[in-house]
Design a protein around this motif. Structure first.
Motif, PDB file in Angstrom:
ATOM      1  N   TYR A   1      -9.010  -4.870  -4.173  1.00 42.13           N
ATOM      2  CA  TYR A   1      -8.015  -5.885  -3.790  1.00 42.13           C
ATOM      3  C   TYR A   1      -8.080  -7.087  -4.728  1.00 42.13           C
ATOM      4  O   TYR A   1      -7.042  -7.620  -5.144  1.00 42.13           O
TER       5      TYR A   1
ATOM      6  N   LEU B   1      -4.244  -0.938  -2.784  1.00 43.84           N
ATOM      7  CA  LEU B   1      -3.974  -1.627  -1.521  1.00 43.84           C
ATOM      8  C   LEU B   1      -4.162  -0.740  -0.292  1.00 43.84           C
ATOM      9  O   LEU B   1      -3.909  -1.181   0.831  1.00 43.84           O
ATOM     10  N   ARG B   2      -4.607   0.490  -0.490  1.00 41.14           N
ATOM     11  CA  ARG B   2      -4.812   1.362   0.671  1.00 41.14           C
ATOM     12  C   ARG B   2      -5.941   0.793   1.553  1.00 41.14           C
ATOM     13  O   ARG B   2      -6.743  -0.020   1.106  1.00 41.14           O
TER      14      ARG B   2
ATOM     15  N   ALA C   1      -0.056  -4.634   3.638  1.00 41.67           N
ATOM     16  CA  ALA C   1      -1.304  -3.883   3.514  1.00 41.67           C
ATOM     17  C   ALA C   1      -1.915  -3.648   4.900  1.00 41.67           C
ATOM     18  O   ALA C   1      -1.187  -3.452   5.878  1.00 41.67           O
TER      19      ALA C   1
ATOM     20  N   SER D   1       0.857  -1.182   0.000  1.00 45.85           N
ATOM     21  CA  SER D   1       0.000   0.000   0.000  1.00 45.85           C
ATOM     22  C   SER D   1       0.896   1.236   0.000  1.00 45.85           C
ATOM     23  O   SER D   1       1.974   1.227   0.602  1.00 45.85           O
TER      24      SER D   1
END
Length: 227
Positions: A130, A81-82, A170, A55
């Motif tokens: 994702y 990926l945040r 992540a 991320s």
């Protein structure tokens, strides 16, 4: 050809002790979190990784950078990926939430997907990004496996790509939601099925012929001992 993906939650953050919700808030690691990241890097040096992704949020980049360096690999960032944005709950403890918005908290606890926090991101949308990220990883892996390029990292001497093993650093909520989707569990149950992901522990999936399997969950890293 299988692809192993190791999801790792970032190291301990500065809001950890108070258990403040830090979804979209870009916060730093604690000293203990940096120590956890260093232990992960020591593991990564011998883990046979073929790629390291993270991320773009600070706490993940700080965790992943050492592992990428130790494995001799570039660190790749992907905004998909945040972490989930918790909206009005960002920066609050559960006690503060109950005081300020008790009805929203009760609804969230009953169904954290259908009743996510106001102004926050829909958890189902997090899963979609994702899953799209994983699909791209798999497609890239399959494309590479068809080549007959030179011997190198992750490739066998006969020119065929060996099974990939990718570290993905992540976030807790997003990882747990994704595990539910991949394992065909109801998204609303992510907090019950996976109540806790330890910082810098290994959660390894094998993606083979479109069928995911969970190999490890919350496996602690042992410095110097590859998993």
């Amino acid at each position: 050809m299988s692809l192993n993906v190791i999801f790792v939650r970032h190291g301990e953050s500065v809001w950890h002790d108070e258990n403040r919700y830090a979804g979209a808030t870009d916060i730093d690691l604690t000293e203990h979190g940096r120590d956890q990241a260093a232990a992960l890097a020591d593991w990564a040096a011998q883990a046979g990784l073929t790629a390291v992704w993270s991320s773009p949020m600070l706490r993940c980049r700080q965790t992943a950078a050492g592992s990428a360096a130790a494995a001799g690999l570039p660190l790749h960032l992907d905004p998909r990926l945040r972490e989930l944005d918790f909206g009005v709950a960002e920066g609050l403890t559960r006690a503060e939430m109950r005081e300020r918005m008790p009805e929203a908290v009760a609804s969230f606890e009953a169904d954290p997907v259908a009743s996510h926090f106001p102004e926050g991101e829909d958890p189902a949308a997090v899963v979609e990004r994702y899953v799209a990220f994983l699909a791209d990883l798999r497609a890239e892996h399959d494309t590479d496996a068809q080549g007959n390029g030179e011997q190198g990292n992750g490739k066998k001497s006969d020119g065929k790509k060996s099974d990939g093993r990718i570290l993905v650093v992540a976030h807790s909520t997003a990882i747990r939601l994704t595990l539910c989707r991949l394992l065909d569990l109801p998204l609303r149950d992510y907090r019950r099925r996976f109540p806790h992901l330890a910082n810098c522990a290994l959660n390894e999936l094998v993606l083979s012929d479109g069928t995911p399997s969970l190999l490890t969950l919350n496996r602690p890293v042992t410095p110097g001992v590859p998993a």
